[in-house]
Design a protein around this motif. Structure first.
Motif, short mmCIF file in Angstrom:
data_model
loop_
_atom_site.label_atom_id
_atom_site.label_comp_id
_atom_site.label_asym_id
_atom_site.label_seq_id
_atom_site.Cartn_x
_atom_site.Cartn_y
_atom_site.Cartn_z
N ASP A 221 -97.16 17.42 34.38
CA ASP A 221 -96.85 16.03 34.72
C ASP A 221 -98.00 15.10 34.35
N MET A 222 -99.23 15.57 34.59
CA MET A 222 -100.40 14.77 34.23
C MET A 222 -100.43 14.53 32.73
N HIS B 170 -97.97 14.41 30.56
CA HIS B 170 -96.98 13.40 30.19
C HIS B 170 -97.45 12.02 30.61
N ALA B 171 -98.09 11.94 31.78
CA ALA B 171 -98.41 10.64 32.37
C ALA B 171 -99.69 10.03 31.79
N GLY C 205 -100.42 10.46 28.31
CA GLY C 205 -100.26 10.27 26.89
C GLY C 205 -100.72 11.41 26.00
#
Lengths: 53, 256
Positions: A43-44, A46-47, A49
């Motif tokens: 998730d990190m 994706h969040a 970039g």
């Protein structure tokens, strides 16, 4: 050897050490593709970039 | 020296990372979950008729909070071949990992910034909190904005080119943009400025690795708001990271 040279040399090791640690962390956290790391950081990544999968 | 530098980087990185985690759950996480629902076929965008037919049966099963991403029988099988292991990982564990890795990431960025401060100090630059905030802006531009112009922050459920090629382009862009900004900010001649601008432009002239078409399953609106929020949160956190790191650097005496 003047004072500036001494200072530069005494800085070289810590700065290089920090750079290696920082880059290694960045690679492990953001780019390494081991399945466990990837899922945990998913998730990190994706969040923030990173190219994820 | 090492200890002073590392302590400052840790304080700045942990502070900024925790802020990033708060902003992540306030603004971003819901879109990741939404994107995954399109990625697994649990939700189907109306503009994807083939997928809609293939995944129709899933609509009824969609309400299960822990619905398994059964990759074998829906239209997004090859697209969504990447599994997230959601079935086995509880939400708390997943979110705790996100917090942990977000903090680790910004600690890594804090270390890189502090290395930059040490190099700048060798050239006689004094780094303060304000100066640090500007470095934070530059770090955001180098590590998020510039790579994002070629490789937009990826919503789960979007498709992208070969991973290794993208990672190479990501690193190249980060290095070129960082050097370019340093040349423009601290260079003392017109040539340095022009070289800096050329370095910043180069990765975009070369171009990021792209697919030959668009295969994303999520609605464009979701991808768009996700990308802009990722960049907005990144900007805020980077400025705080730079400010904190600059403040620590100035106060710790590492600069002396």
């Amino acid at each position: 050897m003047n004072a500036t040279q001494t200072k530069t040399q005494s800085l070289l090791a810590p700065v290089l050490g920090m750079a290696v640690i920082g880059l290694t962390m960045l690679f492990a956290v953001g780019h390494a593709q081991s399945a466990t790391l990837h899922d945990a950081a998913h998730d990190m990544r994706h969040a923030t970039g990173f190219p994820c999968h | 020296m090492f200890q002073k530098m590392m302590t400052g980087a840790l304080i700045a990185g942990i502070g900024a990372g925790l802020l990033a985690a708060v902003l992540h759950f306030a603004f971003i996480q819901n879109y990741i979950l939404l994107g995954e629902q399109y990625e697994t076929g649990e939700l189907v965008h109306f503009a994807a008729p083939e997928a809609a037919v293939a995944t129709h049966d899933h609509a009824e099963a969609a309400d299960h909070g822990t619905a398994e991403p059964a990759a074998s029988d829906h239209g997004a099988a090859d697209h969504g071949a990447h599994e997230h292991g959601d079935g086995e990982t509880s939400t708390i564990e997943r979110n705790a990992l996100t917090v942990g890795f977000t903090v680790l990431l910004y600690v890594a960025y804090g270390i890189m910034l502090t290395v930059g401060f040490a190099i700048a100090a060798q050239f006689g630059k004094r780094i303060t909190a304000t100066e640090g905030a500007l470095w934070g802006l530059a770090g955001f531009a180098a590590f998020q904005l510039a790579p994002g112009m070629g490789l937009a922050p990826e919503l789960p459920g979007s498709a992208a080119a070969d991973l290794a090629a993208r990672q190479v382009w990501w690193w190249s862009t980060v290095v070129a943009t960082g050097l370019g900004i340093a040349l423009i900010a601290y260079g003392r001649s017109l040539i340095a400025t022009l070289a800096g601008a050329a370095l910043i432009a180069a990765p975009h002239v070369v171009g990021a690795p792209l697919l030959d078409g668009y295969y994303g399953y999520a609605p464009t609106e979701v991808g768009a708001i996700f990308s802009s929020r990722v960049l907005g949160v990144g900007l805020a956190v980077w400025v705080v990271l730079g400010w904190l790191a600059g403040r620590q650097w100035d106060r710790s005496g590492a600069a002396a």
